[in-house]
Design an enzyme around this catalytic site. Structure first.
Site: not given
Lengths: 356, 356
Positions: B222, B250, B253, B273-274, B276
């Site tokens: 992201t 799906r 975040d 970022t990560g 979500g």
């Protein structure tokens, strides 16, 4: 069964109506003793939408229908909690009563999109685990709140949208219905009225400020529930059809964790209803929890600040219901009315509609 | 032009890398003076995704390509701010450089869904007005962050999804592309690898815990940017392709205001970022703002607590970049690495990849 009950001892403070306004006649007992209630190990608070709900626009029959349906929802949720069910189960059972009733803008009775279909959103959060699930834009799942629960419990995800969410719900064995199931004449007529006005004005509805003045309730009627079970766990859920005449796959706050729904045992559970865009931008449900956690506010103070000050300043109308682990309940709204009610240990539901 | 500059006087504190770890050699100057920087009226911080990014798995050429693209993005954003552009304009310009680069999981180079397509999500928030826009699941909009901006500025809504969001973007005159535009061989190969493994194991990918161990970066990459302009206004934006092999519509975040993106002049701007799902459940971006607002924390303390304590406890990997109105910058992550960088008054970009 009640091993954890000893942890739940604090007073049940009920903030009902708007801004400490008095209760309606419907609940005289509330007027006599309107702030402190006895401690209760289980409790449940619900809403059926906030908006320009005025007594002068209501028939006695319609009013009665709302009181009865809210009471039924509370009784069903209470029975689940009373039998040792979890707060998550109570939230789902309660919301399903309202999803199945054409009185509310969720499930059957949902408002129509611009294209004349019903697109449903829902979310649920389990305050004991911090897990959550949400669906947005589903058209064939009979119970959107049940679909949100499946996302929470049977997928690694939090949010699913559109036909993907429907495929998942089907895979989980949920009851699927023809989109026709959600049709109600009243909601369809509301859409037609707005469309006629748009056509007459030559507007696209993308600037909805004038539309909102004309049709102040085109976006209200969302349902929600927050429960505290005998194990001390809080859950919250919200289900909606969104906004009449919505376009472009618009999603409001109901399926957004933090905006429409939030639950955390350490703070509170919250379900929102109102003009969703304001609730998203102001992260309303979590903001109340954050004020408790970081700002040392009670649920009453936090909800009061967020709904009656922050949102009012920005022009965002609507409200929330919520409760904390001690059983303190809030039902706070800045609109004319909010279909709402609560029930706790004693098992006597209290339901309200108007501000005063 | 600079009438508001006098309001922006505080020190620029840069918290880079992870948990106060030292900077990489790439930026020797940072190691000599790693906490306090001169005041700066404009600044910009970006990420290109967090994940298991280790030096031993990187070629010098690939490393160089990342450094160069991050630098280019920062320079473009800085030029916008330097010429008197707004933080919103800088966020969009910066993110578009990364959306157009196949190095990142956003725009061109986005990961593939289970069905072999690219579904893109993005959001933006303007901290001066509190307005926000987001799109989820778009497949034909060349720049998802531009679409989010259109939702924010030219609709009464905050979030649009799927084909509705695409129709709106088209109506606003945004550049539409064939879905093929987003294709990159590397991302397609990643999908094929996961699908082969699923087939071999007979799994559906709905229990992704094992998959995440095997393919730890299937959901990272992201991009995001947070800017402070010379008028003292903060904006934040995030753009992503989501998770490789994602199913069922799906949504993570990145398009969720409060989770993936948040901006508020009074507190901070944040882009996440990560993984979500963890960021949604923990309302990460707004949680940092709330800790500052209600808990009296600095942006550094707040980000540190949320990313290095709360998320780590729950097993949620990833990071955030952010800044406050005084120009204090944070780049905090709990993963092995995060593509990241910042630039401020002096106009010299600093870019980083690894933890140490």
């Amino acid at each position: 069964m009640n091993v954890l009950n000893s942890y739940i001892v604090a007073a049940l403070v009920v903030v009902y109506g708007c801004n400490n306004s008095p209760a309606v006649d419907h609940s005289e007992s509330m007027q006599e003793n309107d702030t402190i209630k006895e401690a209760g190990p289980i409790s449940l608070v619900i809403h059926g939408g906030a908006g320009t709900i005025k007594k002068e626009n209501m028939t006695p029959e319609k009013e009665q229908a709302y009181y009865e349906k809210l009471t039924e929802a509370l009784n069903i949720g209470y029975a689940i909690l009373d039998k040792g069910g979890t707060s998550v189960e109570a939230v789902i059972g309660t919301i399903q009563v309202m999803e199945e009733s054409p009185l509310f803008n969720s499930g059957k009775g949902a408002v129509f999109t611009s294209e004349g279909v019903n697109e449903l959103d829902a979310s649920i959060m389990d305050g004991s685990s911090g897990m959550a699930g949400a669906v947005a834009g589903v058209k064939t799942v009979k119970s959107p709140i049940a679909a949100a629960y499946e996302v929470m419990t049977h997928s690694p995800h939090v949010m699913m949208t559109g036909s993907g969410a429907e495929a998942f719900a089907r895979m989980q064995g949920l009851e699927m219905v023809d989109p026709e199931y959600f049709f109600t004449q009243r909601r369809y007529d509301q859409l037609m009225k707005i469309k006629e006005k748009e056509a007459a004005e030559g507007t696209t509805g993308m600037n909805n400020s004038s539309r909102n003045r004309e049709f102040p309730d085109n976006k209200f009627g969302t349902v929600g529930a927050v429960a505290l079970d005998q194990y001390g766990n809080i859950a919250a859920g919200t289900s909606t059809g969104g906004m009449t005449n919505k376009k472009f796959g618009r999603v409001g706050d109901s399926p957004i964790i933090g905006a429409g729904t939030f639950a955390e045992n350490a703070t509170c559970g919250i379900s929102s209803t109102g003009h969703g865009e304001y609730f998203i931008r102001n992260v309303v449900a979590y903001d109340i929890a954050a004020l408790m956690k970081y700002g040392g506010k009670t649920i009453t103070e936090a909800a009061e600040y967020v709904i009656m000050e922050k949102l009012v300043e920005k022009g965002g109308s609507g409200g929330v219901v919520g409760l904390d682990r001690q059983g303190n309940i809030t039902m706070t709204f800045n609109s004319e009315g909010m279909y709402r009610g609560f029930i706790y240990e004693k098992g006597k539901p209290e339901v309200f509609i108007y501000k005063n």
